[in-house]
Design a protein around this motif. Sequence first.
Motif, PDB file in Angstrom:
ATOM      1  N   LEU A 314       0.834  -1.201   0.000  1.00 42.40           N
ATOM      2  CA  LEU A 314       0.000   0.000   0.000  1.00 42.40           C
ATOM      3  C   LEU A 314       0.868   1.252   0.000  1.00 42.40           C
ATOM      4  CD1 LEU A 314      -2.722   1.316   0.031  1.00 42.40           C
ATOM      5  CD2 LEU A 314      -2.827   0.981   2.515  1.00 42.40           C
ATOM      6  N   ALA A 315       1.970   1.226   0.754  1.00 42.03           N
ATOM      7  CA  ALA A 315       2.889   2.365   0.744  1.00 42.03           C
ATOM      8  C   ALA A 315       3.517   2.537  -0.635  1.00 42.03           C
ATOM      9  CB  ALA A 315       3.969   2.183   1.812  1.00 42.03           C
ATOM     10  N   LEU A 316       3.879   1.430  -1.295  1.00 40.59           N
ATOM     11  CA  LEU A 316       4.421   1.512  -2.653  1.00 40.59           C
ATOM     12  C   LEU A 316       3.413   2.114  -3.618  1.00 40.59           C
ATOM     13  CD1 LEU A 316       6.489  -1.673  -3.601  1.00 40.59           C
ATOM     14  CD2 LEU A 316       7.264   0.679  -3.289  1.00 40.59           C
ATOM     15  N   PHE A 317       2.169   1.693  -3.489  1.00 42.44           N
ATOM     16  CA  PHE A 317       1.086   2.256  -4.307  1.00 42.44           C
ATOM     17  C   PHE A 317       0.996   3.763  -4.107  1.00 42.44           C
ATOM     18  CE2 PHE A 317      -3.503   3.445  -4.281  1.00 42.44           C
ATOM     19  CZ  PHE A 317      -3.772   3.313  -5.639  1.00 42.44           C
ATOM     20  N   ALA A 318       1.093   4.201  -2.862  1.00 40.06           N
ATOM     21  CA  ALA A 318       1.008   5.633  -2.561  1.00 40.06           C
ATOM     22  C   ALA A 318       2.254   6.380  -3.035  1.00 40.06           C
ATOM     23  CB  ALA A 318       0.799   5.841  -1.065  1.00 40.06           C
ATOM     24  N   ILE A 319       3.422   5.746  -2.946  1.00 41.43           N
ATOM     25  CA  ILE A 319       4.660   6.387  -3.412  1.00 41.43           C
ATOM     26  C   ILE A 319       4.573   6.688  -4.902  1.00 41.43           C
ATOM     27  CG2 ILE A 319       7.090   5.901  -3.939  1.00 41.43           C
ATOM     28  CD1 ILE A 319       7.232   4.513  -1.169  1.00 41.43           C
ATOM     29  N   TRP A 320       4.148   5.706  -5.696  1.00 36.09           N
ATOM     30  CA  TRP A 320       4.080   5.921  -7.138  1.00 36.09           C
ATOM     31  C   TRP A 320       2.900   6.809  -7.536  1.00 36.09           C
ATOM     32  CZ3 TRP A 320       7.873   5.448 -10.377  1.00 36.09           C
ATOM     33  CH2 TRP A 320       8.941   4.607 -10.051  1.00 36.09           C
ATOM     34  N   SER A 321       1.807   6.742  -6.779  1.00 38.69           N
ATOM     35  CA  SER A 321       0.691   7.662  -7.031  1.00 38.69           C
ATOM     36  C   SER A 321       1.138   9.100  -6.807  1.00 38.69           C
ATOM     37  CB  SER A 321      -0.494   7.328  -6.118  1.00 38.69           C
ATOM     38  OG  SER A 321      -1.013   6.044  -6.394  1.00 38.69           O
ATOM     39  N   SER A 322       1.930   9.325  -5.760  1.00 39.86           N
ATOM     40  CA  SER A 322       2.451  10.667  -5.477  1.00 39.86           C
ATOM     41  C   SER A 322       3.491  11.088  -6.504  1.00 39.86           C
ATOM     42  CB  SER A 322       3.085  10.697  -4.076  1.00 39.86           C
ATOM     43  OG  SER A 322       2.187  10.286  -3.092  1.00 39.86           O
TER      44      SER A 322
END
Length: 449
Positions: A314-322
Amino acid sequence: MTRRKVFGTLEARWPLWLLAVAFGLHAVMIGSLIWGYFDFFIYSVDRTPKGVDFFAIYEAGHSGLEGRSVYEFNLDDIANGVTKSPYLSPYRYVPVFAYAVGAPLNALSPWRAYWAWVALNELLLVLNAYVTWRMAEQKTWGTVGVAMWLLFTPFYLELYLGQFSFLMTTALLWTGIGLLRGRELLAAVPWALSLVTKTNSAVLAPVFLRLGWWRALLGGCALLAANGAYFLWRPGDLRTFLDDNFLASFRKPPIRFNEYWPAQHGLTDLIENTYLAVDMTARQTPEAYSLIAVAVIVAVSLAVTFLARRQDLLALFAIWSSAFFLAYNDVWEFHYVMLLPALVLLVTHRPAFRPLVLAVFVPLALPAPHWLLTHVLNDQPLPVGPFLIDRLQTLWPAWGVVLYHAWKPIPTLVLWATLVASQSRGGFGLEWFASLGAPLRNRLVPRAE
């Protein structure tokens, strides 16, 4: 009633009060689509005709049905009655979307189609909010997640312009849920569909590669390849598509107002506008400044994705979304609806990040301070420039230009940096390169963390 009981009752009911306020303010935003009282506060609403981006999709569908290029754009056609739409902006997305969505919308008249599109987006918002609440491990924070969907003012701009970023948002929500649950099919299908809506979700490809989800990557590539038939039919349109989406920002003539205007809200836009606000004689920002920032964002994101020993998906998803908002050169305020899935899922499923995410959410949810700088602090007549390229920033002090363009990318940068730091704590290594087929369970962070 004792003081303890009073505060206890308030503590128990605050999620309901928050939800009631959120629904009320959302109703106010929707009412403004009809009466316009909220338009004053947002630059792209204050200076742009309603539905202009929707009519780009609608007209692309109309052109496709008539056998013309979906990328055809001629202002004379509007004046001569060639177009069905009253006005529009150029269509710049993949051709499949023009035929799959724009063409069917032509069954309705332009304005009826626009309001049907608004209704569809509202329905998607309700569904996303419901899914958020149902998935939340604690219903109190599920209620907060619902309020986050309702209180996000870039969604109002999305509806006003008739954009389709929120369709992407819904696809990204399900992609994030699939990653959260470690289920390839659940993540892959909405991700593949998002690629033929707007291609910016391709930034998540490193996450799928990190997991060894090859079927997801192949499915996304296959769906994108469906556009190839159109470009083989009209090869000249491929150049138009690439120019509008990827190359135009590198071919700007050295004219100050190509970069110095209020519409864009990415990190590279902040760099460009800050440079031009400080040096009033400069005609263009040196490209190296933005390129270095983009290179750092992409390189660090890749390093954390492939070298960090343990991963929170989930953190990886948020990192790339950002990272999209920090690296892309053409970010508008409505684009930030596509960051909502990452924000909401972090709030509802990652308590450790909750205070940070809520702090970041506030400036992202509020409009950038166009109204303050243009209508409160400014006492000069408002200039009128070419379509969508305004000269408002010439009226603002340098600090106002920096504040305005920092309003959204700086909180996004703080979120990205914090998530990157959190993923770095387990150390780095080359294990992934030595074992692409490592079991998925070895890469997931236990729920307790």
